[in-house]
Design an enzyme around this catalytic site. Structure first.
Site, mmCIF file in Angstrom:
data_model
loop_
_atom_site.group_PDB
_atom_site.id
_atom_site.type_symbol
_atom_site.label_atom_id
_atom_site.label_comp_id
_atom_site.label_asym_id
_atom_site.label_seq_id
_atom_site.Cartn_x
_atom_site.Cartn_y
_atom_site.Cartn_z
ATOM 1 N N GLY A 131 -6.381 39.294 15.686
ATOM 2 C CA GLY A 131 -7.931 40.018 15.105
ATOM 3 C C GLY A 131 -8.971 39.299 16.754
ATOM 4 O O GLY A 131 -9.556 40.057 17.095
ATOM 5 N N GLY A 163 -1.583 33.527 12.831
ATOM 6 C CA GLY A 163 -0.663 35.098 14.153
ATOM 7 C C GLY A 163 -2.121 36.131 14.184
ATOM 8 O O GLY A 163 -2.353 37.109 14.671
ATOM 9 N N ASP A 164 -2.332 36.525 12.495
ATOM 10 C CA ASP A 164 -3.529 37.618 12.419
ATOM 11 C C ASP A 164 -4.756 37.046 12.632
ATOM 12 O O ASP A 164 -5.086 38.014 13.307
ATOM 13 C CB ASP A 164 -3.328 38.307 10.799
ATOM 14 N N THR A 165 -4.622 36.126 12.619
ATOM 15 C CA THR A 165 -6.644 35.973 13.391
ATOM 16 C C THR A 165 -6.430 36.237 14.631
ATOM 17 O O THR A 165 -7.379 35.910 15.371
ATOM 18 C CB THR A 165 -7.035 34.377 12.370
#
Length: 401
Positions: free
Chosen positions: A176, A171-173
């Protein structure tokens, strides 16, 4: 490669925040040459300096990757004078990247309107758990929660067990990546009208945007996709299979022509005309899918991995080893494409890390340096912004730096 400046070398970026989503966006921009100044707290700095599954001498091995190509300055943004430093640098920046909880910048008087009054060309990229508006906007958010709410966790794992994570903070990647995509789009638009704008990315947005057809399937047919373990329902054969020497390989041969090539390699050409397996639709039926997977697994388990892969490659059947980190690091393809590169660091020695994507032929990105020491560039950046040595020393004495 190390001497190239990259296509974003004329773009000045200020990075605020920590953890993964916002800093990963910053890494992508810096990899392509952006002049990125990362603000960190004078105490411990970005949490990523301490994170990671494995460490060496207490030092994070993750930090040299996500912190690479970034200038680190330490400024206490909770103090008025620290906020003044931020304002001075914003006035000359192209992009402000932040992943605070919504409302944090506003508490400091740094609304989008105030920022654009200082710098009309400024692009403001905001990454948060749920976005800058909506019923959940004010909630604290982390990738694990976003993946659950956005419908990703429920489809990972086996149907008779609890949902699993992907093994990465996907989810973070994704957030980003979408933020970096938005920055590039906003930079292009600014060339047309000279104006900046705000980019709003929620982790939940990023998860949902990458969810393929799961919402459409429900909308039209009422089907709710669930966990299916190793298989993809309706796509066969496409699975992980054991080998004689204790390894596993993936074979993706669900297209009819590829399936025909696979069964020829298996010396079982009759499977291509068997009514259970002769078409994509027939093979995709649950009972037929399980049977063809059993037949293939029986075949692969009698042969060593490398021999299997050589035979499948020769027949143009998509197949590959199930690699761990050690195998990836040694893979000649990744090495040839500079996707695993060796980078020298002061604290950890030589570190192998992933390379840069995408590959540009004329203005490629470069890893110019690994994650910097905390505050390594503070004096140089502030001096370039017009602060005198005396002013820098005074702010340091006050605990601002």
């Amino acid at each position: 490669m190390a001497g190239t400046s990259g296509p974003l070398s004329d773009v000045k970026v200020i990075e605020l925040g920590s953890f993964i989503a916002g800093p990963y966006c910053g890494q992508l921009l810096a990899d392509l040459g952006a002049d990125l100044v990362k603000f960190e707290d004078p105490g411990k700095g970005d949490a990523m300096r301490q994170w990671g599954y494995a460490k060496k001498g207490g030092a994070s091995v993750w930090w040299p990757v996500i912190g690479r190509n970034k200038k680190s300055i330490t400024v206490d943004l909770r103090k008025a004078r620290g906020q003044q430093v931020l304002r001075r640098l914003i006035a000359e920046a192209d992009v402000l990247l932040e992943n605070f909880r919504p409302g944090t910048l506003e508490k400091w008087g740094l609304t989008a309107a105030a920022l654009h009054a200082m710098n009309p060309r400024l692009i403001i990229a905001r990454v948060s758990g749920y976005g800058q508006y909506g019923p959940y906007a004010g909630k604290a958010g982390f990738a694990a929660v976003a993946e659950a709410i956005g419908g990703m966790r429920v489809i990972n794992g086996y149907p008779d067990r609890l949902p699993t994570r992907t093994g990465l903070s996907i989810g973070d990647t994704l957030a980003g990546l979408y933020a970096a995509y938005g920055v590039l789009a906003a930079l292009h638009q600014r060339q047309c009208d000279g104006r900046g704008q705000v980019i709003d990315v929620g982790l939940t947005d990023a998860i949902l945007a990458a969810s393929e057809g799961i919402v459409a399937e429900y909308s039209v047919t009422g089907h709710v996709r669930g966990r299916t373990g190793l298989t993809a329902p309706g796509f066969a054969p496409s699975n992980i299979y054991p080998t004689l020497d204790g390894h596993h390989i993936v074979i993706g041969a669900n297209a009819d022509t590829i399936f025909q090539r696979l069964v020829a390699v298996m010396d079982m050409p009759e499977l291509a005309t068997d009514p259970r397996f002769s078409s994509h639709g027939a093979r995709g039926r649950p009972e037929h899918q399980a049977e063809i997977d059993r037949i293939i697994a029986d075949w692969t388990s009698t042969r060593p991995r490398d021999a299997l892969l050589a035979a499948l490659d020769a027949a143009a059947v998509p197949a590959g080893a199930v690699n761990d980190a050690a195998a990836v690091a040694a893979d000649p393809h990744f090495r040839a494409r500079d996707m695993v590169v060796e980078v020298d660091t002061a604290e950890l020695g030589t570190v192998a890390m992933q390379g840069i994507v995408p590959k540009l032929t004329r203005t490629p990105g470069a890893i110019r340096w690994p994650g910097a020491r905390l505050g390594e560039h503070t004096d140089a950046v502030l001096a370039a912004a017009g602060y005198s040595a005396e002013e820098i020393a005074a702010m340091r004495a006050e605990g601002v730096l």
